[in-house]
Design a protein around this motif. Structure first.
Motif, PDB file in Angstrom:
ATOM      1  N   HIS A 153     -11.969  -2.462   7.808  1.00 37.18           N
ATOM      2  CA  HIS A 153     -10.608  -2.784   7.381  1.00 37.18           C
ATOM      3  C   HIS A 153     -10.157  -4.177   7.833  1.00 37.18           C
ATOM      4  O   HIS A 153      -9.106  -4.663   7.405  1.00 37.18           O
ATOM      5  CB  HIS A 153      -9.613  -1.770   7.945  1.00 37.18           C
TER       6      HIS A 153
ATOM      7  N   TRP B 205      -1.462   2.647   5.166  1.00 38.86           N
ATOM      8  CA  TRP B 205      -2.045   2.636   3.835  1.00 38.86           C
ATOM      9  C   TRP B 205      -1.061   3.233   2.845  1.00 38.86           C
ATOM     10  O   TRP B 205      -0.392   4.223   3.111  1.00 38.86           O
ATOM     11  CB  TRP B 205      -3.345   3.450   3.810  1.00 38.86           C
TER      12      TRP B 205
ATOM     13  N   LEU C  99      -4.171  -1.311   2.217  1.00 38.05           N
ATOM     14  CA  LEU C  99      -3.665  -1.597   3.552  1.00 38.05           C
ATOM     15  C   LEU C  99      -2.441  -2.494   3.425  1.00 38.05           C
ATOM     16  O   LEU C  99      -2.536  -3.633   2.945  1.00 38.05           O
ATOM     17  CB  LEU C  99      -4.742  -2.299   4.388  1.00 38.05           C
TER      18      LEU C  99
END
Length: 316
Positions: A13, A60, A65
């Motif tokens: 991420h 999220w 994100l």
């Protein structure tokens, strides 16, 4: 609008989180061009996550994100307990998604309090109202201000003040000035809560100030041959989101109480800004407690513009 989902900020991420940070810093530099021109935002995140007891969470929405929060629990040497801190790169949100920061904090703060850290700090861009707002609505307040301004060749200020280089013979003066700052910030409305060191401890703390002139530069202001204040410049390492290249930091500046409001600080600051300009420094950074009324009025008056706030909350 899709519900917010909170998940740990995993390795895969971090590129998306770095993009959020890059957008945040670009907006920040539009407001303050003296901020560093950073290009590697992934390294900023990795640095924060490498700290012991660091953790990151992402918010999220529909598989995207939209915000992240990275914080850590660390010892506070001054107060002798532990605190939780969100560092300069520790929080960013997509435009219009600042509310997600409150959900992220709720999740991380539960861990911090369970670990015994009930004092929480977040270092947030001062100009980013959309990012500051959720922290204010989480009962945080502005505790500390970082700021910057250009160096410049300035005309000397007419205040009957002479500024000279400091020397090791100024050790007792420097210790006395630092004690004065501690005592000032122990009073209202600051109530710092810090234990004021002994004279011996002050002397020991300042004894090596003149050992490395490539790191520290000391100036003393005098009036009628008597010291009335001083300033310490520090070549603070760059590489984070706050400290520009070709920058020098005003790390300590104090005027004796009897000489305050008489032009000492103005004359001394003009001198060090000129000195820094002549020695190739493009900018000067400094910082102050927002509850220190003298500092919080003096430094903006002398041209320093806030870049970051340290927002603070103490859990009862």
């Amino acid at each position: 609008m899709a519900e917010i989902g909170i998940q740990p900020l995993a390795h895969e991420h971090l590129d998306r989180a770095a993009a959020l940070l890059a957008d945040r810093h670009a907006r920040h530099r539009e407001a303050e061009p003296l901020l560093p021109d950073v290009t590697d935002f992934r390294t900023q995140l990795d640095r924060d996550l490498e700290h012991e007891q660091a953790a990151g969470l992402g918010a999220w929405r529909a598989d995207e994100l939209v915000a992240y929060l990275i914080g850590r629990v660390e010892p506070d040497a001054l107060l002798g307990d532990e605190r939780a801190i969100v560092d300069f790169a520790g929080c960013a949100a997509a435009t219009g998604q600042g509310e997600a920061v409150r959900d992220l904090y709720a999740a991380l703060a539960a861990r911090w309090v369970a670990a015994g850290a009930t004092r929480h700090l977040a270092l947030i861009p001062a100009s980013d109202e959309e990012l500051v707002d959720p922290w204010l609505r989480l009962a945080f307040g502005v505790q500390f201000v970082w700021a910057v301004r250009e160096t410049a060749a300035l005309k000397p200020v007419e205040a009957d003040v002479e500024v000279r280089p400091g020397t090791p013979e100024d050790l007792e003066l420097t210790a006395r000035l630092d004690r004065g700052l501690y005592e000032h910030q122990a009073g209202s409305p600051s109530f710092s809560g810090l234990t004021i060191p002994s004279d011996k401890e002050f002397l020991a703390d300042w004894s090596d100030l003149w050992d490395d002139p490539e790191v520290y530069t000391h100036f003393v202001a005098e009036r009628d041959g008597q010291p009335v204040g001083h300033a310490v410049l520090y070549r603070r390492p760059s590489g984070d989101l706050r400290v520009p290249e070709q920058n020098i930091d005003l790390s300590h500046a104090v005027t004796l109480p009897a000489a305050r409001r008489s032009g000492v600080s103005t004359a001394l600051t003009g001198h060090i800004l000129t000195w820094a300009h002549e020695h190739g420094f493009r900018s000067m950074t400094t910082d102050w407690r927002s509850v220190n009324l003298l500092s919080s009025r003096n430094w903006p008056r002398l041209g320093f513009r806030p870049t970051y706030y340290r927002l603070y909350r103490a859990i009862p």
